[in-house]
Design an enzyme around this catalytic site. Sequence first.
Site, mmCIF file in Angstrom:
data_model
loop_
_atom_site.group_PDB
_atom_site.id
_atom_site.type_symbol
_atom_site.label_atom_id
_atom_site.label_comp_id
_atom_site.label_asym_id
_atom_site.label_seq_id
_atom_site.Cartn_x
_atom_site.Cartn_y
_atom_site.Cartn_z
ATOM 1 N N HIS A 11 -1.941 5.327 -0.291
ATOM 2 C CA HIS A 11 -1.579 4.210 -1.186
ATOM 3 C C HIS A 11 -2.580 3.054 -1.067
ATOM 4 O O HIS A 11 -2.208 1.885 -1.141
ATOM 5 C CB HIS A 11 -0.170 3.695 -0.891
ATOM 6 C CG HIS A 11 0.918 4.704 -1.139
ATOM 7 N ND1 HIS A 11 1.622 4.771 -2.319
ATOM 8 C CD2 HIS A 11 1.413 5.688 -0.364
ATOM 9 C CE1 HIS A 11 2.520 5.758 -2.242
ATOM 10 N NE2 HIS A 11 2.408 6.328 -1.068
ATOM 11 N N ASN B 145 8.729 5.818 -4.635
ATOM 12 C CA ASN B 145 7.698 6.402 -5.494
ATOM 13 C C ASN B 145 8.230 6.513 -6.917
ATOM 14 O O ASN B 145 9.414 6.268 -7.169
ATOM 15 C CB ASN B 145 7.339 7.816 -5.003
ATOM 16 C CG ASN B 145 6.336 7.796 -3.849
ATOM 17 O OD1 ASN B 145 5.631 6.805 -3.635
ATOM 18 N ND2 ASN B 145 6.280 8.884 -3.122
ATOM 19 N N HIS C 99 7.788 -1.683 5.047
ATOM 20 C CA HIS C 99 8.282 -0.844 6.145
ATOM 21 C C HIS C 99 9.705 -0.392 5.798
ATOM 22 O O HIS C 99 10.575 -1.222 5.524
ATOM 23 C CB HIS C 99 8.265 -1.666 7.436
ATOM 24 C CG HIS C 99 8.673 -0.904 8.660
ATOM 25 N ND1 HIS C 99 8.833 0.468 8.686
ATOM 26 C CD2 HIS C 99 8.951 -1.333 9.921
ATOM 27 C CE1 HIS C 99 9.186 0.842 9.905
ATOM 28 N NE2 HIS C 99 9.272 -0.224 10.674
HETATM 29 FE FE1 HDD Z 1 4.647 6.394 2.827
HETATM 30 C C1 HDD Z 1 2.549 3.779 2.476
HETATM 31 C C2 HDD Z 1 6.051 5.691 -0.267
HETATM 32 C C3 HDD Z 1 6.494 9.286 2.994
HETATM 33 C C4 HDD Z 1 3.609 6.854 5.982
HETATM 34 N N1 HDD Z 1 4.337 5.008 1.374
HETATM 35 C C5 HDD Z 1 3.432 3.998 1.426
HETATM 36 C C6 HDD Z 1 3.534 3.199 0.245
HETATM 37 C C7 HDD Z 1 4.526 3.733 -0.531
HETATM 38 C C8 HDD Z 1 5.034 4.880 0.190
HETATM 39 C C9 HDD Z 1 4.984 3.243 -1.873
HETATM 40 C C10 HDD Z 1 2.657 1.997 -0.082
HETATM 41 C C11 HDD Z 1 3.308 0.704 0.334
HETATM 42 C C12 HDD Z 1 2.451 -0.467 -0.085
HETATM 43 O O1 HDD Z 1 2.313 -0.683 -1.297
HETATM 44 O O2 HDD Z 1 1.897 -1.114 0.795
HETATM 45 N N2 HDD Z 1 5.947 7.348 1.570
HETATM 46 C C13 HDD Z 1 6.480 6.836 0.405
HETATM 47 C C14 HDD Z 1 7.561 7.687 -0.034
HETATM 48 C C15 HDD Z 1 7.676 8.701 0.869
HETATM 49 C C16 HDD Z 1 6.670 8.469 1.884
HETATM 50 C C17 HDD Z 1 8.385 7.441 -1.283
HETATM 51 C C18 HDD Z 1 8.628 9.845 0.901
HETATM 52 C C19 HDD Z 1 9.785 9.840 0.379
HETATM 53 N N3 HDD Z 1 4.959 7.823 4.207
HETATM 54 C C20 HDD Z 1 5.795 8.912 4.106
HETATM 55 C C21 HDD Z 1 5.839 9.617 5.375
HETATM 56 C C22 HDD Z 1 5.029 8.917 6.244
HETATM 57 C C23 HDD Z 1 4.491 7.792 5.481
HETATM 58 C C24 HDD Z 1 6.662 10.856 5.645
HETATM 59 C C25 HDD Z 1 4.715 9.148 7.673
HETATM 60 C C26 HDD Z 1 5.422 9.861 8.502
HETATM 61 N N4 HDD Z 1 3.244 5.519 3.982
HETATM 62 C C27 HDD Z 1 3.026 5.832 5.283
HETATM 63 C C28 HDD Z 1 2.058 4.894 5.973
HETATM 64 C C29 HDD Z 1 1.712 3.897 4.835
HETATM 65 C C30 HDD Z 1 2.520 4.426 3.664
HETATM 66 C C31 HDD Z 1 0.925 5.543 6.671
HETATM 67 C C32 HDD Z 1 0.239 3.683 4.532
HETATM 68 C C33 HDD Z 1 0.058 2.194 4.374
HETATM 69 C C34 HDD Z 1 1.335 1.619 4.776
HETATM 70 O O3 HDD Z 1 2.205 2.610 5.139
HETATM 71 O O4 HDD Z 1 1.609 0.445 4.792
HETATM 72 O O5 HDD Z 1 2.681 4.264 7.040
#
Ligand code: HDD
Length: 688
Positions: free
Chosen positions: A74, A147, A338
């Site tokens: 993202h 999402n 978060h």
């Molecule tokens: Fe995630 C970012 C949505 C599964 C780990 N995720 C991130 C963002 C969105 C989502 C919208 C961007 C937030 C922003 O604008 O700063 N992610 C989802 C959805 C998931 C999902 C809807 C499943 C239903 N994500 C998911 C899993 C993991 C992560 C299973 C890790 C185990 N996601 C992250 C992250 C991020 C992230 C690495 C990258 C940047 C951040 O968090 O701030 O922690």
Amino acid sequence: MGNDTGRDRKDEQLEAAREADPEGRLTTNQGVPVDDDDNTLRAGDRGPSLLEDFHFREKITHFDHERIPERVVHARGAGAYGYFEAYAAYPELTRAHFLAEGGRRTPVFVRFSTVAGSRGSADTVRDVRGFAVKFYTDEGNFDLVGNNMPVFFIQDGAKFPDFVHAVKPEPHNEIPQAASAHDTLWDFVRNQPETTHMMLWAMSDRALPRSYRTMQGFGVHTFRFVAADGTGTFVKFHWKPRLGVHSLVWDEAQRIAGLDPDFNRRDLWEAIEAGAYPEWELGVQLVPESREHDFDFDLLDATKLIPEELVPVTPLGRMVLDRNPDNFFAETEQVAFHTAHVVPGIDFSNDPLLQARLFSYLDTQLIRLGGPNFTQLPVNRPLADVRNNQRDGYHQTRIDVGQTAYSRNTLGFGCPAAAGPEDGYRHAQERVDGEKVKRRSPSFADHFSQAALFWRSMAGWERDHIVAAFTFELGKCETAEIRRDVVAQLAHVDAELAGRVADGLGLDRPAVLETPAPEPSPSLSLDTLGGDLGIATRKMAVLAASGTEPAELVPVVEALYARAAVCEIVAADPASLDPEATGADKDVVRRPLATVDSPLYDAVVVPGGGDAVERLATDDDVLRFVAEAYRHGKAIGAVGLGAGVLSAAGVPDDAPGVVADPGLTAEEVAANFADAAASRHWDRPARG
Ligand code: HDD
């Protein structure tokens, strides 16, 4: 806007952090006035630079440290502020304060994003879109990090790094950027059949939103509402856009990626600047805890949705985005979401994907934003008071006063004291008993029924686009076995789907292995999600040339404006247009044809005027413009002799969505064209 709206409270808090004094003198970061910003201090005009030039060193050092790591997923996004307004009180569902009174407004910040691409990648790639909402409630921040699709690729967070490594550019050559059409993603898919349902969504036009303003949002996981008496209700969150759900088509999306890589970002920014504030309704699907096991799928499995026909969506409130950020980096880049940012009344389920996220998001902010005090950044700061014994760390900006920073204390009169279960966050009470196992629940084992449900719920044109997408993506895979294995996997979903993709790839049709699918769910088809606002905020191109007849152009522009559309006049040489023919009094933007193209508009109309028609009908760029609009299913209109331009472009005048009867007045054309432009038209014959 008054303080009662709540929105202003975040705005006021941000105001304290805003810096805008361009008229003052240039200074160093120490506030020392700088005499010269253009030259380094040197020994003589042509001599070496001197180390004592502290201004130069500070300026370069700051520049050298300007970048922070982009989000691991993202990375590319766009954000905006606004408010959420509850429709009523919902005490039987949740004790959350922001849902405790009809009309209560809570400020929000929303960030939309693509997933796979880097910060500088194009907006209109085939991808899932993030839809992350931060509610600045009176009881602390609640982040709904969702999402634009209601399911996910994997069931367990332990697979997330694997999935992301597979979809991101390949590690040896960092190719391809922001694209899933490559071997490693599809190799992951063939080895992980739980991806099948989500891959159908990702191959559908949902992965190509026309605008962030025309996307649904989903919390994806099953969460839990908790009422004041402790009653729990499972809940799935839905955002529905008032403008309806609209998508691009793949060929168009690829063209836009080159024509305007900021297409979605610009669209959001411009709509808010123009006062066309996007709006979504927040709805919930509710399942009493006693009905947890009433479904033939597991509520804890994020690769499954609850069909709306089984559990309807109950509206709770609306969200309006009405203010663009002042500074992209400070706000949109530094905002930290978060999934564990919840408020009393909102809790988790045991979904293993959600549980993993509860660890990952805080962890990622620590590296991305450089330490534990990212919560103090203006965009992240809660409106609720923050009071605890957490201290120090990089970039601490608070000056916590007092002798004690521990609990329990007597020297500090026991402050701050814990709130207790009445006011404080109390985790939902649940009896948990089990062996320690690394194992998927058997209730997660069916990977194909809901993929089949999705496929069978699609309209014919949506199926065509899904088949084309699979064929394109697999066609890009260099390993033949991957193509074959994925097609075999699709045979579990539907014979027609697998057969058509096999045909497209020149493979043998696989043996039929279909899984029985539940009844179709019409609410999954874009055909049912068009919205009722017609062409409001859509972008219309009016093709003109010197000689365009004002009496044919002006009524069209006026009619489109009356329906709240945005009009731009496109001409090879805008300066040659009769000022009266351009609707100049309406401040209509005029674009040189060389700077824009058909994919940037939702529909195109050609007013008449003898000389103009001749010029337009012999201009290759104009003909391509019209032909592309036809290919992309867009409404095409012509007034009077303007129909000649359409026929020169090979557009049949009786095709669906084409309004080109020379017998109609300009007003009649405008009205019919506006109706036709409310949706795309896929059932068109080939151009002549
Ligand atoms: Fe995630 C970012 C949505 C599964 C780990 N995720 C991130 C963002 C969105 C989502 C919208 C961007 C937030 C922003 O604008 O700063 N992610 C989802 C959805 C998931 C999902 C809807 C499943 C239903 N994500 C998911 C899993 C993991 C992560 C299973 C890790 C185990 N996601 C992250 C992250 C991020 C992230 C690495 C990258 C940047 C951040 O968090 O701030 O922690």
